[in-house]
Design an enzyme around this catalytic site. Sequence first.
Site, mmCIF file in Angstrom:
data_model
loop_
_atom_site.group_PDB
_atom_site.id
_atom_site.type_symbol
_atom_site.label_atom_id
_atom_site.label_comp_id
_atom_site.label_asym_id
_atom_site.label_seq_id
_atom_site.Cartn_x
_atom_site.Cartn_y
_atom_site.Cartn_z
ATOM 1 N N HIS B 321 0.819 -1.054 0.067
ATOM 2 C CA HIS B 321 0.151 -0.031 0.090
ATOM 3 C C HIS B 321 0.952 1.408 0.053
ATOM 4 O O HIS B 321 0.335 2.422 -0.441
ATOM 5 C CB HIS B 321 -0.780 0.057 1.152
ATOM 6 C CG HIS B 321 -2.107 -0.932 0.966
ATOM 7 N ND1 HIS B 321 -2.234 -2.182 1.107
ATOM 8 C CD2 HIS B 321 -3.276 -0.556 0.354
ATOM 9 C CE1 HIS B 321 -3.371 -2.755 0.901
ATOM 10 N NE2 HIS B 321 -3.983 -1.701 0.331
ATOM 11 N N GLY B 322 2.148 1.323 0.434
ATOM 12 C CA GLY B 322 2.884 2.493 0.399
ATOM 13 C C GLY B 322 4.158 2.125 1.199
ATOM 14 O O GLY B 322 4.198 1.361 1.979
#
Lengths: 401, 476
Positions: B321-322
């Site tokens: 996700h990041g």
Amino acid sequence: MKKMERWANLFLIACFSLFLLGGMAVCVLREKETYSFYENRTLAPMPQASAETLLSGQWGSDMEAYLADHTAARNTMLKADTWIDLHILHRPVVNDVVVTEDCLLPFLTDWTEKTKQIPADTAALTENVKEVSDLTKSYGGLYYYVAVPCQYVFHEKQYPWYLENREDYSEKSVAALTESLQEAEVSFLDMGEVFAQTGWDPALSSGVDNHYSMQGAYLTYLTIMEQIHQDMGKDLPILSEGNYRLETLPNPYLGSRSRKLLELVPSEEKLQVLYPNEPVAFTRTDNGKQTASTVYALPQTPTENVLYSLYMGGDIASTLIDTQREELPSILVYGDSFTNAVECLLYYGFDRMYSFDLRYEQEKSLGDYILEYQPDVVVCIRDYESLLSTDANGGGAYVSR
Amino acid sequence: MVFSSVVFLMFFLPTLLVIYFIFPQKYVGLHNLILLGFSILFYAWGGLRYLWLLLLSVAINYTCGLFVGEGHSRLIRKIALIVAVVANLSLLGWFKYAGFFAQTLQSVGVPLSVPQIVLPIGISFFTFQGMSYVIDVSRSDAKVQKNPLSVALYVILFPQLVAGPIVRYTTVEKEICNRRTSFSDFSEGVSRFLVGLGKKMLLANTMAEVADAVFALPTDTLSVSLAWIGAIAYTFQIYFDFSAYSDMAIGLGRIFGFHFLENFNYPYIAKTVTEFWRRWHISLSSWFRDYVYIPLGGSKEGKRKHIRNIIVVWLLTGFWHGAAWTFVAWGIWFCLLLLGEKFLWGRFLQKLPAWVGHGYTLFAVVISWVFFRSASIGNAFSYLGAMFGIGSSHMLWCEDSVYELLQYGVFFLLCAVGSLPLVSIWRSFCTKWEQKGGVSLLFRIWVPKFFVLGVMVLSYMKLATGSFNPFIYFQF
């Protein structure tokens, strides 16, 4: 059932296709506006493509911004969206405007951090203002820094209890500046005190615009003139009671708040103009070019909207009103847009009135102008919101270049 | 380019529809070419600079796909698979994580310069999608696609290119070569697209206003109620934003004859965190299940390895996700909850009333989104502290809470209702009343149509009055 489903499907497809294709056609074919009146801003221009902007994606972003500004039925959608917020959802804040029973106020952000900075901001501003004041005094002139309560200060009690009204900031900033300018020996006129003595008469402020009314401007003018009279020891022509007539324009007044609400909240408020009973002839020069000898940009018809720019024609980089009465002193006025309504009256008592909006000034500084014209009086008018700001309107940051 | 923009709605989509449907549906190859061209344009709109990366990704996966299929030796297949995985992950790793790792190492004293790398849009999605093609072919789950344009279309197809769902090749394998769009498909696709557009423009963007305002405040000034309002707003924002994009992608796919799988199944009605993850971002969780969890052994190699596998998957999910520790923390949070449900309190939870399960799950999810949204771990804990009155303000209520509820209360209600399985509720309502003779066929068929048209008008209204509104998941 299948036949009805088929018809329903076709109907949906047809409506969707019409929406897409119709929208595209309108976007392409309609005449492009360059300015949005209700938003008071220039609309995004068509972007120019270049290798760099295509590679980086900037052109795509700019094109989206352009199309977003010029999409089909945009103004209609703006009105519809605002109407829904006002009348269906009954939101307390619509388009950053607090809708109360009596007036339209700005939605204010919390200024707790800014309140903590008051001492530092006051010191910075005082230093700048003192520089201007000293410069003026150096050739024997008089200097005044005038603070005017803006609309949200005037109506701070009208805010719902759960919304910020910056009462704390307003009180502390004015108190700090009063003390600081007193110590610096700079003449400071706080119109808040004067307005408070009238019981914050609603007639002095606007219910639909950030600015004061002509009556509020008149009281400010009177206060300045009385102070000048006192300090100069000279009789100057003053538009006192009985020497003028106040005319109410029949035109609908489109204040900045009602403009933000796309005129969907009707108001009975009207703008007023003040005329001396014994007018004084003058020439007017705006940005070096001679213009009509009037201080009011009057509407052509009685039905078109009028804005606050009625006063002096709005914000202009430089204006000179010359009344050819050399026996009278000259005055230089700078500050924010609150100066405009007062300037419509101030010129009356002076030989020449210079007015500058330093946001538009590229070459000379305030100090350059003061030294060049050596006006007998220099007045800065700021509203409470930007009281401690050293931006171009305040002039202070640009005393000398 | 985003779906909820004037350029997409008023120019890209109508032009594509006209050009696509002007040719009879039997010309699938031509249709594919048109879709591919427009998909490349869609991606290039964000900048030609990274188009090469997308095309490189396609080339790698296409080439490796040729060698991982049956007909080659085991060694060649294995090498090709390794090359595909390594190449894909290297591209993703460089563009997404190099800066993060350099910064982390720098912060512990390693003398490294941090490269300034711009994250290409959608890289996490198209990389995973491309990899899944090669892996599925290597497992003989899918046939080798010898036509490079078909592989390119599969990876680059614009509806799911930049924000999912992660479409498996097997889902669209047949439809790439052979598909038809009926009026019913087109209509359902339009309905789905418009519902997604409405979720984005009317709900997600509105909740974003609340979440952005609250999360921007210093955490030590937040009252308990305001902190919860902000967290709940973000909970709604992320769901409606992301599921909206999936709806629009699925709807657009349907219009062109593709049937993508569902990506969300009303996750906020889940009664356990385990169930939540069967309903949220299904394409991602199933990707990790099929390509990481199961190959590692899943639950079949003893408790220790089972726990290890869950931890690996959730660390990777967080990281996907990041490139930030907050996402890793978010992954760890869910990992702990899932382990807890599997080995500790799962059975006990099942015995409790449903509302307890709902409450527990929503509570866990809302907490998780605080990590997801916060700028740093410290900030996340500070925010959580405010939510439980541990912050400096110690206030339960404040004026801002009242303002947010008065200004946005209706939208919070709409979001709460919108989180429910309304389509099934509507269908069972209609069926029930039809049996009682209360609802006519006219009503059942036409009301949904007018509803989506109403959503279309309102969404356009918001679009025309708004400004650029990027989807949250674009950063992945």
